[in-house]
Design an enzyme around this catalytic site. Sequence first.
Site, PDB file in Angstrom:
ATOM      1  N   HIS A 194      43.692 -34.660  75.593  1.00 24.80           N
ATOM      2  CA  HIS A 194      44.080 -33.258  75.448  1.00 24.80           C
ATOM      3  C   HIS A 194      45.238 -32.894  76.373  1.00 24.80           C
ATOM      4  CE1 HIS A 194      40.494 -33.013  72.979  1.00 24.80           C
ATOM      5  NE2 HIS A 194      41.185 -32.089  72.362  1.00 24.80           N
ATOM      6  N   ARG A 301      42.810 -23.924  68.898  1.00 22.39           N
ATOM      7  CA  ARG A 301      41.784 -24.555  69.745  1.00 22.39           C
ATOM      8  C   ARG A 301      41.230 -23.500  70.700  1.00 22.39           C
ATOM      9  NH1 ARG A 301      45.486 -29.272  69.416  1.00 22.39           N
ATOM     10  NH2 ARG A 301      44.255 -31.112  68.870  1.00 22.39           N
ATOM     11  N   ARG A 337      39.258 -22.419  65.321  1.00 19.92           N
ATOM     12  CA  ARG A 337      38.177 -23.386  65.476  1.00 19.92           C
ATOM     13  C   ARG A 337      37.204 -22.862  66.518  1.00 19.92           C
ATOM     14  NH1 ARG A 337      39.436 -29.385  67.374  1.00 19.92           N
ATOM     15  NH2 ARG A 337      39.775 -28.381  69.373  1.00 19.92           N
ATOM     16  N   GLU A 435      35.823 -35.492  61.572  1.00 16.55           N
ATOM     17  CA  GLU A 435      36.333 -36.267  62.707  1.00 16.55           C
ATOM     18  C   GLU A 435      35.319 -37.299  63.197  1.00 16.55           C
ATOM     19  OE1 GLU A 435      37.701 -33.501  65.688  1.00 16.55           O
ATOM     20  OE2 GLU A 435      36.058 -32.116  65.330  1.00 16.55           O
ATOM     21  N   ASN A 458      42.400 -37.398  65.651  1.00 17.45           N
ATOM     22  CA  ASN A 458      42.288 -37.873  67.048  1.00 17.45           C
ATOM     23  C   ASN A 458      40.877 -38.383  67.313  1.00 17.45           C
ATOM     24  OD1 ASN A 458      44.787 -36.699  67.157  1.00 17.45           O
ATOM     25  ND2 ASN A 458      44.056 -34.828  68.121  1.00 17.45           N
ATOM     26  N   ASP A 459      39.901 -37.571  66.929  1.00 17.62           N
ATOM     27  CA  ASP A 459      38.522 -37.996  67.137  1.00 17.62           C
ATOM     28  C   ASP A 459      38.088 -39.004  66.079  1.00 17.62           C
ATOM     29  OD1 ASP A 459      37.511 -36.838  69.506  1.00 17.62           O
ATOM     30  OD2 ASP A 459      37.648 -34.878  68.554  1.00 17.62           O
ATOM     31  N   ARG A 469      39.630 -41.906  73.570  1.00 18.73           N
ATOM     32  CA  ARG A 469      41.030 -41.528  73.334  1.00 18.73           C
ATOM     33  C   ARG A 469      41.790 -41.201  74.621  1.00 18.73           C
ATOM     34  NH1 ARG A 469      40.087 -35.721  70.271  1.00 18.73           N
ATOM     35  NH2 ARG A 469      42.050 -35.029  71.156  1.00 18.73           N
ATOM     36  N   CYS A 506      44.778 -32.075  60.952  1.00 17.93           N
ATOM     37  CA  CYS A 506      45.243 -31.292  62.102  1.00 17.93           C
ATOM     38  C   CYS A 506      45.257 -32.125  63.379  1.00 17.93           C
ATOM     39  CB  CYS A 506      44.401 -30.029  62.281  1.00 17.93           C
ATOM     40  SG  CYS A 506      42.685 -30.381  62.665  1.00 17.93           S
TER      41      CYS A 506
HETATM   42  C1  PEP Z   1      41.156 -34.040  66.405  1.00 16.69           C
HETATM   43  O1  PEP Z   1      40.150 -34.578  66.899  1.00 16.69           O
HETATM   44  O2  PEP Z   1      41.988 -34.661  65.711  1.00 16.69           O
HETATM   45  C2  PEP Z   1      41.445 -32.614  66.642  1.00 16.69           C
HETATM   46  C3  PEP Z   1      42.407 -31.996  66.015  1.00 16.69           C
HETATM   47  O3  PEP Z   1      40.694 -31.971  67.574  1.00 16.69           O
HETATM   48  P1  PEP Z   1      40.897 -32.175  69.154  1.00 16.69           P
HETATM   49  O4  PEP Z   1      42.143 -32.988  69.357  1.00 16.69           O
HETATM   50  O5  PEP Z   1      40.993 -30.847  69.779  1.00 16.69           O
HETATM   51  O6  PEP Z   1      39.658 -32.917  69.534  1.00 16.69           O
HETATM   52 MG    MG Z   2      38.603 -33.299  67.690  1.00 15.39          MG
END
Ligand code: PEP
Ligand code: MG
Length: 574
Positions: A194, A301, A337, A435, A458-459, A469, A506
Amino acid sequence: MSFTLHGIGVSPGIAIGVARLASHSRVEVAHYVLPAQFIDKEIARFDDAMNTVRQEMQALRAQIPANAPAEMPAFLDMHLMILDDSTLSSVPKQLMRSQSCNAEWALTQQMEQLVAQFEAIEDAYLRERKTDVVQVVERVLKVLLGHPDNLPSNESNLADCILVAHDLSPADMINFKRQQFAAFITDVGGATSHAAILARSMNIISVMALHSALSLIRDNEIIIVDGQQGVVIVDPDDAELEEYQLRQNQWRIEHQKLKRITSSRAATIDGIEIELHANIELPQDIAAVKASGATGIGLFRSEFLFMNRVGLPTEDEQFEAYREVAAAMNGMPVTIRTLDVGADKPLGELTEHTLNPALGRRAIRLCLSEQALFHTQLRAILRASHYGNVKILIPMLSNLTELRQTYTAIERAKTSLTAENIAFDNTIAVGGMIEIPAAALMASAFAERLDFLSIGTNDLIQYTLAIDRADDKVSYLYDPLHPAVLQLIVMTLRAGEKAGKPVSVCGEMAGDPKLTRLLLGMGLRRFSMQSASLLSVKQQVLTTQISDAQSLIQKVLKATDTDKVDMLMARLNQ
Ligand code: PEP
Ligand code: MG
């Protein structure tokens, strides 16, 4: 002599500037015994240093723009309170007298006492305040020692400064938001941590996972940061400086050129309309969203409203933030979200006591077990829905029970608002994030029951490939093009298509122009990303003929060998 460090480029661009070390290590302090006749003078020196710091902080407080997030003044107020508390302003003076010691030593001794007291506190939030005590004391120590203040904060001209840190938490980054650092570099961190996402959102060049930057780079040293290549050059020679100044100019020219397509319609050569939405963390990001030409917010977020503050935001505070964004977007979609804390976004004791935070009680799991907190947020979002085109997005769904419980919570929030005669959009769309591999594998079931899906790559990558990550030691395994990841994305897109429900991406994949053509060919029509990436992605959309790229894309999807995938991707992006 010049030397080069290699890390992971997480936010592109070239910065040339002066290193500012955000050292969490303690300031070195000497201990010396003072003859009795010097004690009064030493106490006066201590008082002067305290006054200097107080004035600096008050000046900073006064400079905070009116539209800055509430946590900025609150943060400085808290530091002023700590500074003026007698435990810091008086006790060290008593120690100087009783132990005949110098001011730095007395202050450090007292700080250690206070830190020990904070560490014994049960409440996690209060316990963490020891960091604030240390920060305030370090500021005073630096004045006493005659050092320039190394602690990066809300100081005036940071445009030529490159922040060098061991690690930066999302909360640190939010504190630096809108500060004009030329770049951030850190020893640890991954490209989709993040902190990295925030660096991109702030449009600040960044390289992470440098391992030893903090120990090798000295304060005020000139450094070059190449956020694309993940390279940092320390103490460059004239030739290197000249070369990078040239590259920096080229980069700026390219960027300027991209601005020309800001208001053009995002459509492929074969005329397929693509929605390009933006991801935001705070209402103050709206200016960048507008400048990027995004046609909506695909991911707000909301958890960042909960950070760097004392206590949780009230319903009214949240409502104000959501309403501001909904109204500013003027009828364009705003996808809020619900709270996604946990893993690399800790939030005090709410997210504590977890063996493996990424696999623990985070996101919707946490909200469903903290009903009051969830109810407050849902009411705030629903109230804001009256002022714009608001949608609710649920993070980290893994099964239908969670979805049913979420709907029950939304109904409960709606019922309470109706009972109080408060207006909201009763037909508000509810979407779910895909995710977790389990959710992707049963995307059809989610698509049938939700209004839209949003793939959090990402997740999804983290959980599919079993790699943290944010951990740079396994970042070499973090591969958006892994065949398993691509299959899960395709599966989700097909499920949405079949159910007639829109699907967006996203996660960071949506903002990587090297992946735009592939995603288009896979059937993605809605992208949501950091505003800073939007024009580069739009450029790719404008130059893609999906029908032409199809055969190559099908080959990428069938390939199981990484080298082959790389070769095909290079051809696709030619
Ligand atoms: C993701 O996991 O791709 C996502 C958009 O949420 P975050 O990056 O905030 O976990
Ligand atoms: Mg996520």
